[in-house]
Scaffold this motif. Structure first.
Motif, PDB file in Angstrom:
ATOM      1  N   ALA A  24       0.868  -1.186   0.000  1.00  0.00           N
ATOM      2  CA  ALA A  24       0.000   0.000   0.000  1.00  0.00           C
ATOM      3  C   ALA A  24       0.896   1.225   0.000  1.00  0.00           C
ATOM      4  O   ALA A  24       2.107   1.121   0.250  1.00  0.00           O
ATOM      5  CB  ALA A  24      -0.922  -0.015   1.217  1.00  0.00           C
ATOM      6  N   PRO A  25       0.362   2.405  -0.282  1.00  0.00           N
ATOM      7  CA  PRO A  25       1.181   3.628  -0.211  1.00  0.00           C
ATOM      8  C   PRO A  25       1.777   3.812   1.180  1.00  0.00           C
ATOM      9  O   PRO A  25       1.084   3.685   2.190  1.00  0.00           O
ATOM     10  CB  PRO A  25       0.176   4.746  -0.540  1.00  0.00           C
ATOM     11  N   GLU A  26       3.080   4.100   1.224  1.00  0.00           N
ATOM     12  CA  GLU A  26       3.778   4.241   2.494  1.00  0.00           C
ATOM     13  C   GLU A  26       3.637   5.654   3.051  1.00  0.00           C
ATOM     14  O   GLU A  26       3.484   6.624   2.311  1.00  0.00           O
ATOM     15  CB  GLU A  26       5.260   3.907   2.328  1.00  0.00           C
ATOM     16  N   LEU A  27       3.696   5.732   4.384  1.00  0.00           N
ATOM     17  CA  LEU A  27       3.684   7.020   5.075  1.00  0.00           C
ATOM     18  C   LEU A  27       5.105   7.422   5.411  1.00  0.00           C
ATOM     19  O   LEU A  27       5.919   6.600   5.847  1.00  0.00           O
ATOM     20  CB  LEU A  27       2.859   6.931   6.364  1.00  0.00           C
ATOM     21  N   ALA A  28       5.401   8.703   5.224  1.00  0.00           N
ATOM     22  CA  ALA A  28       6.713   9.213   5.592  1.00  0.00           C
ATOM     23  C   ALA A  28       6.829   9.258   7.113  1.00  0.00           C
ATOM     24  O   ALA A  28       5.820   9.395   7.819  1.00  0.00           O
ATOM     25  CB  ALA A  28       6.921  10.604   4.998  1.00  0.00           C
ATOM     26  N   PRO A  29       8.050   9.146   7.665  1.00  0.00           N
ATOM     27  CA  PRO A  29       8.215   9.234   9.115  1.00  0.00           C
ATOM     28  C   PRO A  29       7.663  10.543   9.659  1.00  0.00           C
ATOM     29  O   PRO A  29       7.862  11.607   9.084  1.00  0.00           O
ATOM     30  CB  PRO A  29       9.741   9.148   9.302  1.00  0.00           C
ATOM     31  N   GLY A  30       6.952  10.441  10.784  1.00  0.00           N
ATOM     32  CA  GLY A  30       6.403  11.629  11.422  1.00  0.00           C
ATOM     33  C   GLY A  30       5.063  12.070  10.892  1.00  0.00           C
ATOM     34  O   GLY A  30       4.524  13.088  11.357  1.00  0.00           O
ATOM     35  N   THR A  31       4.487  11.357   9.922  1.00  0.00           N
ATOM     36  CA  THR A  31       3.195  11.732   9.362  1.00  0.00           C
ATOM     37  C   THR A  31       2.140  10.711   9.771  1.00  0.00           C
ATOM     38  O   THR A  31       2.454   9.593  10.196  1.00  0.00           O
ATOM     39  CB  THR A  31       3.256  11.818   7.830  1.00  0.00           C
ATOM     40  N   THR A  32       0.893  11.109   9.673  1.00  0.00           N
ATOM     41  CA  THR A  32      -0.227  10.238   9.985  1.00  0.00           C
ATOM     42  C   THR A  32      -1.145  10.155   8.782  1.00  0.00           C
ATOM     43  O   THR A  32      -1.094  10.992   7.881  1.00  0.00           O
ATOM     44  CB  THR A  32      -1.018  10.769  11.195  1.00  0.00           C
ATOM     45  N   GLY A  33      -1.980   9.138   8.778  1.00  0.00           N
ATOM     46  CA  GLY A  33      -2.915   8.964   7.673  1.00  0.00           C
ATOM     47  C   GLY A  33      -3.075   7.500   7.324  1.00  0.00           C
ATOM     48  O   GLY A  33      -2.723   6.606   8.093  1.00  0.00           O
TER      49      GLY A  33
END
Length: 603
Positions: A93-102
């Motif tokens: 799935a699309p990855e989240l960058a460190p420090g982000t939410t979603g």
């Protein structure tokens, strides 16, 4: 071949899956380039002999064969080393960058997969698909890429077979000497547009129900109709495309059959679909987001080969600063670095023939190589006897057409087998933790409020009856080509690891303290100095008189004196007092002992 990672493990080094196919490509490159050079040599001899009528055909054929040889060699050379760089294989799935939410809809799909403990597959559509899945029931649990290829090539096989049968009936059984050349032209055009062109472009043949009805009608009626209007048609003489039509349908039918068998060989046993889930009710004296912080630390300790996990979803529990209580929810979905499954080795001819999934791929590549060799032989035979000034019937142009068809079918075979050779199987761990509950604010104080001892007062956020769920599974996934889409093919339960993770988070939550205590070295030094001062005031020489003077001065300061009024004389010193429990000296107005805390009788 390996990943672009700094790892001490050899598990990240993958064997080249195209090593065996590269051998056939090198052989084809040698055949094509060798035939091309021979044609160019014949063209050179014709130029030296000033026989211009013999130059054109070997020159054009030589250039075409050399270009084909270079293409085959270039394809093999690009795959001599096969690398998986950072970020491969593709994430689920699309990855989240460190420090982000979603999150993402794709992440929601995998959360449902863990919650339900099952894999979903698309339902087959159409009559041919129904027949295919009835014949191969386990195909429904195969990877999506395998199902798509199986449906496409099974349809192409049915289209080729229907066209070949219609051509055989129309030309061989019902055809006449006058109608057969026109029947050959008709089926050649139909096959080239509706069958050969889509198949070579890796698409499904353009055959519909109307086309099938047309083929049946053509098989029965075409010879009769051509016979009725034969007198009005121009004479074709010895020109005929019947041979090329038979070659196109025959070789194409065999090629599609081998591809379909190679695709169906990729279907394995029924996959496991088990996931582990743990649920706890937890109350703790801390904000709920601290639990996600501890989860981050715990998962980082378990990184595979020290490679960061792939984060697909994160939701921080939110606390409204303007309220004293409220609900919250949080989650974290991560996957460990996918690792190649154990036992992955580079295929050799012996191991490929012994392996069910590779056996038909070897047969497909051998068939393609044989077609290339025959095509080069036909083309050389055509070029050697070609004469521009001779009649076209004497130049055997059909050999050139047949050679071209064989090369196109060989190209299709290599492309189809390449898609299946590039299969990689991986394994990883998928972890999903979700939190839900209520929070409330509280104040907690500690220390003796009636004496001079140290006391603290703090405000805390308390989490009440939180639901903690831990979902965990070891998953197997497959990807075709290093940049292809990765799909989960099986799940395996990891009940013990899920239970340990839930217990670790629960223990961390219950261990949170509600008291605030100074812990730095400077705090400890100042506390020691305050304690020394209190003991000096309580037990030092003249402590009673010192306390009496301080209290008298404070009383005079608060009451004030009238203008011109003389200050009252100091009272006579009182007799010293001592604690009955520990013997420590007491101040004149003390109600409790500063040393042991015992109550004393006021004077």
């Amino acid at each position: 071949m390996g990943y672009d990672y700094s790892s001490e493990s050899q598990r990240l080094e993958l064997p080249n899956p195209y090593r065996l196919q590269n051998l056939w490509l090198w052989l084809c490159a040698a055949l094509l380039a060798g035939g091309g050079l021979l044609c160019l040599w014949w063209s050179r001899e014709a130029l030296q002999a000033q026989s211009l009528r013999l130059v054109l055909a070997p020159l054009l054929a030589g250039l075409a064969l050399v270009a084909g040889g270079l293409f085959a060699a270039g394809t093999a050379a690009r795959r001599l080393r096969f690398f998986f760089g950072r970020g491969r294989p593709a994430s689920l799935a699309p990855e989240l960058a460190p420090g982000t939410t979603g999150g993402s809809p794709r992440a929601g799909y995998y959360k449902d997969m863990l919650r339900q403990g099952g894999l979903t597959y698309p339902e087959p559509q159409g009559a041919l698909d129904g027949l295919l899945y009835h014949a191969v029931p386990r195909l429904i649990t195969a990877p999506h890429a395998v199902q798509t290829l199986a449906q496409r090539h099974f349809f192409n096989l049915a289209a080729m077979l229907a066209t070949a049968l219609s051509f055989a009936v129309s030309w061989w059984l019902l055809g006449t000497e006058a109608s057969r050349p026109w029947v050959g032209i008709l089926y050649f055009l139909f096959g080239a547009f509706f069958l050969l062109k889509p198949v070579l472009s890796d698409q499904q043949a353009r055959l519909t129900m109307a086309s099938v009805v047309g083929l049946v009608a053509a098989a029965l009626l075409a010879p009769v109709l051509i016979g009725l209007v034969g007198a009005r048609l121009p004479s074709l003489g010895s020109f005929s495309l019947s041979g090329q039509t038979a070659v196109m349908l025959g070789t194409g039918l065999l090629a599609v059959t081998l591809v379909a068998l190679a695709v169906l060989a990729q279907v394995g046993e029924l996959p496991s679909t088990q996931a582990s889930g743990e649920q706890l009710k937890l109350s703790m004296n801390a904000p709920p987001h601290l639990l996600l912080d501890e989860l981050d630390r715990k998962l980082q300790q378990e990184w595979t080969e020290r490679i960061p996990n792939r984060r697909y979803a994160r939701l921080e529990p939110s606390i409204d600063p303007g309220r004293n209580a409220g609900p919250f929810a949080g989650e974290l979905l991560e996957e460990t670095q996918p690792m190649p499954q154990g036992g992955t080795v580079a295929p050799t001819l012996a191991s490929a023939l012994a392996h069910r999934a590779h056996r038909w791929l070897v047969a497909l590549d051998l068939y393609a190589t044989l077609l290339v060799a025959i095509a080069v032989g036909f083309l050389l035979y055509f070029v050697r006897a070609f004469d521009v000034t001779a009649a076209w019937q004497d130049n055997r142009l059909s050999m050139a057409g047949t050679s071209t068809l064989l090369l196109l079918v060989a190209l299709f075979c290599f492309k189809a087998s390449q898609a299946l050779w590039g299969r990689f199987n991986f394994e990883s761990v998928l972890v999903w933790v979700e939190l839900a509950g209520t929070w409330q604010r509280s104040r907690v104080g500690t220390g003796n409020q009636l004496s001079s001892r140290l006391h603290t007062d703090s405000e805390i956020v308390r989490t009440e009856a939180m639901t903690l769920r831990v979902w965990r599974a070891r998953i197997e996934s497959v990807v075709f080509g290093k940049d292809g889409e990765r799909q989960v093919t099986a799940m395996f339960s990891t009940a013990m690891e899920a239970r340990d993770l839930a217990a670790h988070l629960a223990a961390f939550g219950r261990s949170q303290s509600v008291l605030v205590a100074p812990g730095s070295e400077e705090d400890q030094a100042r506390i020691a100095q305050l304690g020394q001062g209190e003991r000096a005031l309580a037990t030092g020489p003249g402590a009673a008189q010192l306390h009496h003077d301080i209290r008298a001065a404070a009383a005079l300061t608060q009451a004030g004196t009238a203008a011109g009024e003389a200050a009252p004389p100091p009272a006579s010193p009182a007799a010293p007092r001592y604690c009955a429990e520990c013997g420590e000296a007491l101040t004149p107005a003390a109600r409790f002992c500063a040393a042991c805390g015992a109550a004393v009788t006021p004077r």
